[in-house]
Write a protein that holds these residues in place. Structure first.
Motif, PDB file in Angstrom:
ATOM      1  N   ARG A  25      29.232 -20.323  39.541  1.00 39.44           N
ATOM      2  CA  ARG A  25      30.003 -21.044  38.524  1.00 39.44           C
ATOM      3  C   ARG A  25      30.975 -20.127  37.784  1.00 39.44           C
ATOM      4  NH1 ARG A  25      25.413 -24.501  35.647  1.00 39.44           N
ATOM      5  NH2 ARG A  25      27.119 -25.294  34.401  1.00 39.44           N
ATOM      6  N   ALA A  26      30.775 -19.955  36.454  1.00 42.79           N
ATOM      7  CA  ALA A  26      31.748 -19.176  35.691  1.00 42.79           C
ATOM      8  C   ALA A  26      31.525 -17.685  35.937  1.00 42.79           C
ATOM      9  CB  ALA A  26      31.605 -19.493  34.212  1.00 42.79           C
ATOM     10  N   SER A  27      32.343 -17.111  36.817  1.00 46.50           N
ATOM     11  CA  SER A  27      32.238 -15.675  37.081  1.00 46.50           C
ATOM     12  C   SER A  27      33.172 -14.929  36.150  1.00 46.50           C
ATOM     13  CB  SER A  27      32.653 -15.361  38.517  1.00 46.50           C
ATOM     14  OG  SER A  27      31.727 -15.900  39.407  1.00 46.50           O
ATOM     15  N   GLY A  28      32.727 -13.823  35.649  1.00 44.53           N
ATOM     16  CA  GLY A  28      33.616 -12.961  34.864  1.00 44.53           C
ATOM     17  C   GLY A  28      33.253 -12.922  33.403  1.00 44.53           C
ATOM     18  N   GLN A  29      33.117 -11.702  32.895  1.00 39.42           N
ATOM     19  CA  GLN A  29      32.846 -11.489  31.480  1.00 39.42           C
ATOM     20  C   GLN A  29      34.052 -10.755  30.902  1.00 39.42           C
ATOM     21  OE1 GLN A  29      30.519 -10.444  33.970  1.00 39.42           O
ATOM     22  NE2 GLN A  29      29.813 -12.566  33.797  1.00 39.42           N
ATOM     23  N   ASN A  30      34.737 -11.394  29.967  1.00 37.74           N
ATOM     24  CA  ASN A  30      35.875 -10.692  29.374  1.00 37.74           C
ATOM     25  C   ASN A  30      35.363  -9.600  28.427  1.00 37.74           C
ATOM     26  OD1 ASN A  30      35.485 -11.825  26.743  1.00 37.74           O
ATOM     27  ND2 ASN A  30      36.631 -13.659  27.332  1.00 37.74           N
ATOM     28  N   TRP A  31      36.289  -8.843  27.864  1.00 36.05           N
ATOM     29  CA  TRP A  31      35.894  -7.669  27.064  1.00 36.05           C
ATOM     30  C   TRP A  31      35.115  -8.072  25.822  1.00 36.05           C
ATOM     31  CZ3 TRP A  31      40.590  -8.599  29.266  1.00 36.05           C
ATOM     32  CH2 TRP A  31      40.988  -7.739  30.284  1.00 36.05           C
ATOM     33  N   ALA A  91      24.764  -5.272  38.157  1.00 31.29           N
ATOM     34  CA  ALA A  91      24.460  -6.437  39.000  1.00 31.29           C
ATOM     35  C   ALA A  91      25.693  -6.945  39.734  1.00 31.29           C
ATOM     36  CB  ALA A  91      23.881  -7.546  38.139  1.00 31.29           C
ATOM     37  N   SER A  92      26.861  -6.525  39.306  1.00 27.49           N
ATOM     38  CA  SER A  92      28.087  -7.035  39.909  1.00 27.49           C
ATOM     39  C   SER A  92      28.942  -5.882  40.417  1.00 27.49           C
ATOM     40  CB  SER A  92      28.876  -7.842  38.878  1.00 27.49           C
ATOM     41  OG  SER A  92      30.104  -8.203  39.427  1.00 27.49           O
ATOM     42  N   PRO A  93      28.817  -5.551  41.700  1.00 24.05           N
ATOM     43  CA  PRO A  93      29.550  -4.403  42.230  1.00 24.05           C
ATOM     44  C   PRO A  93      31.070  -4.548  42.102  1.00 24.05           C
ATOM     45  CG  PRO A  93      27.991  -5.283  43.850  1.00 24.05           C
ATOM     46  CD  PRO A  93      28.015  -6.232  42.709  1.00 24.05           C
ATOM     47  N   GLY A 128      33.476  -7.471  32.896  1.00 30.07           N
ATOM     48  CA  GLY A 128      32.552  -7.638  34.011  1.00 30.07           C
ATOM     49  C   GLY A 128      33.053  -8.736  34.935  1.00 30.07           C
ATOM     50  N   MET A 129      32.477  -8.851  36.107  1.00 31.03           N
ATOM     51  CA  MET A 129      32.886  -9.921  37.026  1.00 31.03           C
ATOM     52  C   MET A 129      31.695 -10.683  37.581  1.00 31.03           C
ATOM     53  SD  MET A 129      36.065 -10.423  37.024  1.00 31.03           S
ATOM     54  CE  MET A 129      35.792 -11.844  38.057  1.00 31.03           C
ATOM     55  N   ALA A 130      30.536 -10.531  36.980  1.00 30.71           N
ATOM     56  CA  ALA A 130      29.327 -11.145  37.544  1.00 30.71           C
ATOM     57  C   ALA A 130      29.347 -12.667  37.404  1.00 30.71           C
ATOM     58  CB  ALA A 130      28.102 -10.588  36.833  1.00 30.71           C
ATOM     59  N   GLY A 131      28.699 -13.329  38.342  1.00 32.33           N
ATOM     60  CA  GLY A 131      28.578 -14.789  38.304  1.00 32.33           C
ATOM     61  C   GLY A 131      27.378 -15.203  37.450  1.00 32.33           C
ATOM     62  N   THR A 171      32.187 -13.506  46.066  1.00 36.26           N
ATOM     63  CA  THR A 171      31.114 -13.518  45.047  1.00 36.26           C
ATOM     64  C   THR A 171      30.477 -12.135  44.999  1.00 36.26           C
ATOM     65  OG1 THR A 171      29.292 -14.063  46.524  1.00 36.26           O
ATOM     66  CG2 THR A 171      30.587 -15.919  45.686  1.00 36.26           C
ATOM     67  N   ASP A 172      29.409 -12.010  44.227  1.00 35.48           N
ATOM     68  CA  ASP A 172      28.709 -10.716  44.146  1.00 35.48           C
ATOM     69  C   ASP A 172      27.879 -10.416  45.391  1.00 35.48           C
ATOM     70  OD1 ASP A 172      29.557  -9.829  41.638  1.00 35.48           O
ATOM     71  OD2 ASP A 172      28.269 -11.311  40.684  1.00 35.48           O
ATOM     72  N   VAL A 173      27.698 -11.417  46.231  1.00 36.71           N
ATOM     73  CA  VAL A 173      26.911 -11.224  47.450  1.00 36.71           C
ATOM     74  C   VAL A 173      27.881 -10.976  48.603  1.00 36.71           C
ATOM     75  CG1 VAL A 173      25.233 -12.296  49.007  1.00 36.71           C
ATOM     76  CG2 VAL A 173      25.159 -12.805  46.551  1.00 36.71           C
ATOM     77  N   ALA A 174      27.723  -9.859  49.316  1.00 36.87           N
ATOM     78  CA  ALA A 174      28.629  -9.539  50.418  1.00 36.87           C
ATOM     79  C   ALA A 174      28.609 -10.661  51.444  1.00 36.87           C
ATOM     80  CB  ALA A 174      28.206  -8.220  51.069  1.00 36.87           C
ATOM     81  N   GLY A 175      29.798 -11.089  51.893  1.00 36.56           N
ATOM     82  CA  GLY A 175      29.882 -12.124  52.921  1.00 36.56           C
ATOM     83  C   GLY A 175      29.653 -13.531  52.388  1.00 36.56           C
ATOM     84  N   ARG A 176      29.568 -13.689  51.063  1.00 35.39           N
ATOM     85  CA  ARG A 176      29.358 -15.033  50.483  1.00 35.39           C
ATOM     86  C   ARG A 176      30.591 -15.417  49.659  1.00 35.39           C
ATOM     87  NH1 ARG A 176      23.632 -16.911  48.451  1.00 35.39           N
ATOM     88  NH2 ARG A 176      23.494 -17.005  50.713  1.00 35.39           N
ATOM     89  N   TYR A 177      31.020 -16.658  49.808  1.00 39.38           N
ATOM     90  CA  TYR A 177      32.247 -17.127  49.154  1.00 39.38           C
ATOM     91  C   TYR A 177      32.018 -18.488  48.511  1.00 39.38           C
ATOM     92  CZ  TYR A 177      33.980 -13.451  52.103  1.00 39.38           C
ATOM     93  OH  TYR A 177      34.144 -12.231  52.698  1.00 39.38           O
TER      94      TYR A 177
END
Ligand SMILES: Cc1cc2nc3c(=O)[nH]c(=O)nc-3n(C[C@H](O)[C@H](O)[C@H](O)COP(=O)(O)OP(=O)(O)OC[C@H]3O[C@@H](n4cnc5c(N)ncnc54)[C@H](O)[C@@H]3O)c2cc1C
Length: 507
Positions: free
Chosen positions: A44-50, A68-70, A110-113, A230-236
């Motif tokens: 859903r809402a990915s991303g944490q602003n400053w 948690a979010s590479p 951040g960019m975590a979902g 997304t944060d999971v490799a190969g997942r979109y």
């Protein structure tokens, strides 16, 4: 038997978990109930602003969210195109390096979902003492002058519990049953578009830029859609619009049709995507007329729903939760008068308005060129909306002359009351917990002030960013907002600080 709690939080999404985490951290007895079995499974809402990361830093979870979010520190690319390898209409952002906010914060974004962030917030809330119950829904709510009586039902056993709370935070999402129960109308636009959310696994090769968050708005002759890694490799996540006005519904998008659309979107006609989740979502821009009814406060999507273009829905949900938390904690501790709680709406509703309008302008540019935005306030610079916003309420002593601005330039923070206290290496860890006085140079006279921690910050950079002369001081609220400042030394600092605290805490 009636169970007792100081604050009942309904909903364990981003706003509810934010409120729970900060309330528990501030020593408030909080019970949180969530009708689902666990936190969100969809990013859903990915991303944490400053600003969100600043709040997370003060909650002690910013490092966990970054780890948690590479993708976090690597950048953000936003492209409007027909398909991943098709015609590019705009490149709205190349790698995120356009964002220089070093004048006002030392923290990264951040960019975590949500599927990654919510468990971290939940763990922090529970560690601080919040009681969180899943599969438990609020079914009834009645308030009187002294408190709120809520009926909770366990969704598996059907068992009902009655809870008596001093206050309720309704963090129960965009369709907020509590908002409806309270009869609070919303105003704005429904059905701007209707979206499917499709999470899929595939090898997209170099169609999507590795390492960064690569977000595409696709205006394809066959569909309009969002597509992002997304944060999971190969997942979109693939999010095509569907059109109820043409008789379409999510049921029309079966597996084979979605696979065909993903192949078109990615320009990979042989692709064999594995679809792991689908859901649907209505994009709307709605703000509740009131954010408060007696002892109940609306937070997050319950208070406003914003289009995702701009990524602010989740961020402002976290901000709402943090804001109502410190104010409720102050009132429940007896440090503030009840009227402090009115500043929640006074401060957060204008932010909601600004964010919703900004997201509508973005939606027009990225996906819906025909959208009429003529009646909206002008879109602020997104950095200013996030870090340079201004609160006006009785919890801030606005300085005269007041230029009437809603935001300030984040490259030139001024330290004026109502704005964020600029985050510097020397200040960030002093803020975010309690009331503090930051003093330029000599603190000896200010340290006699009661109820606040007093810190001397050396150096011209601090004095310039906070707008202070030697001997001046800034009074900063627990949420890192400047409440008042004395640019010059004052005659009787203790009396002055007491006068200001009495005013801004409504006591
Ligand atoms: C599919 C989807 C995709 C999205 N994508 C984006 C995006 O890309 N960017 C963006 O910025 N935003 C996006 N959003 C919006 C974003 O997720 C929200 O802005 C954010 O989650 C708001 O958080 P919240 O805590 O206020 O509400 P929610 O996350 O909706 O949480 C509300 C919670 O309350 C619970 N609840 C409701 N009623 C009761 C009850 N009576 N008793 C107990 N529990 C109850 C619900 O189960 C829910 O878990 C998306 C939303 C959805 C649904």
């Amino acid at each position: 038997m009636v169970e007792r709690t100081q604050v009942l939080v309904v909903g364990a999404g981003l706003s509810g978990l934010s409120a729970s985490m900060f309330l528990a951290r501030d020593g408030v007895d909080v019970l949180t109930v969530e009708r689902h079995a666990g936190t969100s499974v969809h990013s859903r809402a990915s991303g944490q602003n400053w600003r969100t990361m600043e709040l997370f830093h003060w909650a002690g979870i910013d490092d966990d969210v970054l780890t948690a979010s590479p993708r976090a520190s690597q950048g953000l690319r936003i492209t409007v195109a027909t398909s991943l390898a098709g015609q590019v209409f705009h490149r709205l952002m190349e790698d995120g390096s356009e964002f220089d906010v070093s004048a006002t914060t030392t923290l990264p974004h951040g960019m975590a979902g949500q599927e990654v962030v919510e468990p971290i917030m939940l763990a922090a809330a529970e560690k601080a003492g919040a009681r969180v119950r899943f599969r438990t829904e609020l079914t009834e709510l009645v308030q009187d002058n002294d408190g709120v009586t809520a009926t909770l039902r366990h969704r598996d056993s059907g068992e009902e519990t009655v809870v008596r709370a001093d206050y309720v935070v309704a963090a129960d999402g965009g369709r907020s049953g509590i908002r409806q129960l309270l009869g609070i109308p919303t105003e704005g636009l429904d059905g701007l578009s209707h979206c499917l959310g499709v999470v899929f696994d595939a090898d997209l090769g170099d169609r999507v830029k590795a390492g960064v968050t690569d977000l595409f708005y696709l205006q394809n002759p066959e569909f309009t859609a969002g597509l992002s890694n997304t944060d999971v490799a190969g997942r979109y996540v693939f999010a095509p619009d569907y059109r109820p006005e043409r008789g379409e519904s999510p049921d029309d998008f079966g597996h084979d049709r979605l696979v065909a659309m993903i192949r078109t979107a990615t320009d990979l006609p042989e692709l064999d995507p594995k679809i792991v989740w689908t859901g649907s979502w209505e994009i709307a821009a709605r703000i509740a007329e009131r954010f408060r009814s007696g002892r109940v406060f609306l937070a997050g999507d319950a208070a406003k729903v914003t289009p995702p273009s701009g990524g602010q829905g989740g961020n402002t949900a976290v901000g709402d939760g943090a804001d109502i938390a410190w104010k409720l904690a102050a009132v429940l501790r007896g440090d503030a008068g009840e009227a402090l709680l009115d500043t929640y709406e006074a401060e957060r509703k204008p932010i909601a308005r600004m964010i919703v309008d900004m997201s509508l302008h973005n939606l027009k540019q990225r996906m819906h060129p025909d959208l009429d935005v003529s009646g909206l306030t002008k879109a602020e610079d997104p950095l200013s909306a996030v870090l340079g916003f201004r609160y006006r309420s009785t919890a801030v002593l606005t300085e005269e002359p007041d230029d009437g601005s809603r935001v300030e330039d984040v490259h030139m923070p001024t330290g004026r009351p109502g704005f964020r206290a600029p985050g510097m290496a020397s200040t960030v860890d002093l803020l975010g917990h309690s009331w503090v006085l930051l003093c330029a140079g000599d603190a000896s006279r200010w340290s006699s002030a009661a109820d606040v921690d007093c810190h001397v910050i050396e150096g011209e950079e601090f004095a310039a960013k906070y707008g202070l002369s030697a001997g001046g001081a800034s009074l900063v609220r627990p949420d890192g907002i400047v409440a008042w400042r004395a640019k010059e030394p004052v005659e009787d600092p203790a009396a002055e600080v007491k006068r200001v605290l009495d005013a801004v805490l409504s006591r």
